[in-house]
Enzyme design. Sequence first.
Site, PDB file in Angstrom:
ATOM      1  N   GLY A 222     -25.332 -18.526   5.161  1.00 23.93           N
ATOM      2  CA  GLY A 222     -26.512 -17.859   4.318  1.00 23.93           C
ATOM      3  C   GLY A 222     -27.842 -18.637   4.338  1.00 23.93           C
ATOM      4  O   GLY A 222     -28.714 -18.369   3.461  1.00 23.93           O
TER       5      GLY A 222
ATOM      6  N   ASP B 279     -20.118 -11.188   6.442  1.00 25.78           N
ATOM      7  CA  ASP B 279     -19.641 -12.273   7.288  1.00 25.78           C
ATOM      8  C   ASP B 279     -18.029 -11.573   7.683  1.00 25.78           C
ATOM      9  O   ASP B 279     -17.497 -10.977   6.661  1.00 25.78           O
ATOM     10  CB  ASP B 279     -19.422 -13.439   6.763  1.00 25.78           C
ATOM     11  CG  ASP B 279     -19.053 -14.581   7.714  1.00 25.78           C
ATOM     12  OD1 ASP B 279     -19.813 -15.033   8.639  1.00 25.78           O
ATOM     13  OD2 ASP B 279     -17.789 -14.883   7.958  1.00 25.78           O
TER      14      ASP B 279
ATOM     15  N   ASP C 222     -16.617  -6.336   8.780  1.00 27.38           N
ATOM     16  CA  ASP C 222     -16.675  -6.627  10.422  1.00 27.38           C
ATOM     17  C   ASP C 222     -18.105  -5.802  10.691  1.00 27.38           C
ATOM     18  O   ASP C 222     -18.392  -4.481  10.415  1.00 27.38           O
ATOM     19  CB  ASP C 222     -15.716  -5.824  11.019  1.00 27.38           C
ATOM     20  CG  ASP C 222     -15.796  -5.719  12.555  1.00 27.38           C
ATOM     21  OD1 ASP C 222     -16.995  -6.212  13.069  1.00 27.38           O
ATOM     22  OD2 ASP C 222     -14.948  -5.387  13.175  1.00 27.38           O
TER      23      ASP C 222
ATOM     24  N   CYS D 240     -28.979 -18.749  18.715  1.00 19.91           N
ATOM     25  CA  CYS D 240     -29.247 -19.952  18.720  1.00 19.91           C
ATOM     26  C   CYS D 240     -28.972 -20.874  19.971  1.00 19.91           C
ATOM     27  O   CYS D 240     -28.347 -21.601  20.340  1.00 19.91           O
ATOM     28  CB  CYS D 240     -28.540 -21.074  17.668  1.00 19.91           C
ATOM     29  SG  CYS D 240     -26.907 -20.737  17.437  1.00 19.91           S
TER      30      CYS D 240
END
Length: 404
Positions: free
Chosen positions: A241, A261, A288, A357
């Site tokens: 979060g 999530d 989901d 990332c």
Amino acid sequence: MVRNWVLNALYTVVYEGAYSSLYLKQHLHEVDKKDQALATTIFYGTLRNYRYCQAMWKQYANQNKVNKKIKVLLTMSVYQLLFLDKVPSYAVIDEAVRCARQIRKPAAGFVNALLRQVDRNRSLSFKNEEEEIALTYSLPEWIVKMWTAQYGAQKALEFAKASLYESSMSVRRNVMKELPRTDRLIEIEEPVYRYCGKALEYDPLYKEGIISPQDLGAYDIVRMIEPKAGETILDMCAAPGTKTMAMAETMNNTGHIDALDLHEHRAELIRKDAARLDLDIVHATAADATDLSDLGMYDKILCDVPCSGYGTLARKPDIKLHMQPTDMDTLIPIQHALLDEASKHVRQGGLIVYSTCTLNKKENEKQVERFLKEHEEFELLEQKTIEPGHRSNGFFAARLRKRK
């Protein structure tokens, strides 16, 4: 004995798949306070340099079969010989021999002989330049080849070097609250600061919702979505979060954010952080995100997908131990499905920010390219790679606008 604790900690991460940061958080209290800094240094230092230190002793092992725990002991001992200047070599070797006797008595002589050889000759030979980069920065050779093919040799070297950086902790100040005078924060780039305190979770500034953990590169992704007061935003893969809260603070707690999530316990993490920060526009749900049929339309969607994490190797060195070229095979279809689902729930003129990332064009630029071919109603406004360095981890983000 502090090194016994480090040995068991490393074994748990290397062979049992524990997460390094979580293990440290749960078990560091078992070490005497005066030794905790040393234990942390050896633990993370060994993980960051694992392949290099392992290769250093393996060249003298003559193909001998080595017990798993002895392997870890040798690797962490080589790390100390090569990187800890303040600890004399004889002390490192004596400690290692003592530990070896406790694991398997006959191994003590073997450990002693190998470490003395490493201490005398601290060099490795390499087949080629790619192997040299891979071993020097403790990476598998395949990722150096992949980065070289995708980004060029110079960038591949820079990414490899960045995987060893010991970045300091950074935090985001809550723009909704006044920041008191403190010497624990040094501004990096407003509202992100370097944190100079010791334990963030016990800091009054954290408890009162004035600061939160925040990587500068991750905050750049929040900037790209440009959250504004009154908007409705969907954060598809939100836990824990961090970006969700940054958006809500920027919106001055006005509007609506749905934060999803897959797992309920992770959705609960989001709820707890929202409560700490006094943010009531964040609504966390376990769901989901590849099927959003129960949800409506949004002004903006952050599609921060699960990825291989190659931009965060310095912060999560355990990835370096277990990474495989096949990891992306399961991730790429999920990323595509998430981005495709996001396209159905953003209003005309609305924005999707797709982010990862990782440093891998198959998960980044290629995904965006495929999406735009399949969705002519979207246009690419901007895409960029945020390169890993001393100030930030590595990220990728693309701004996609749905045409009116």
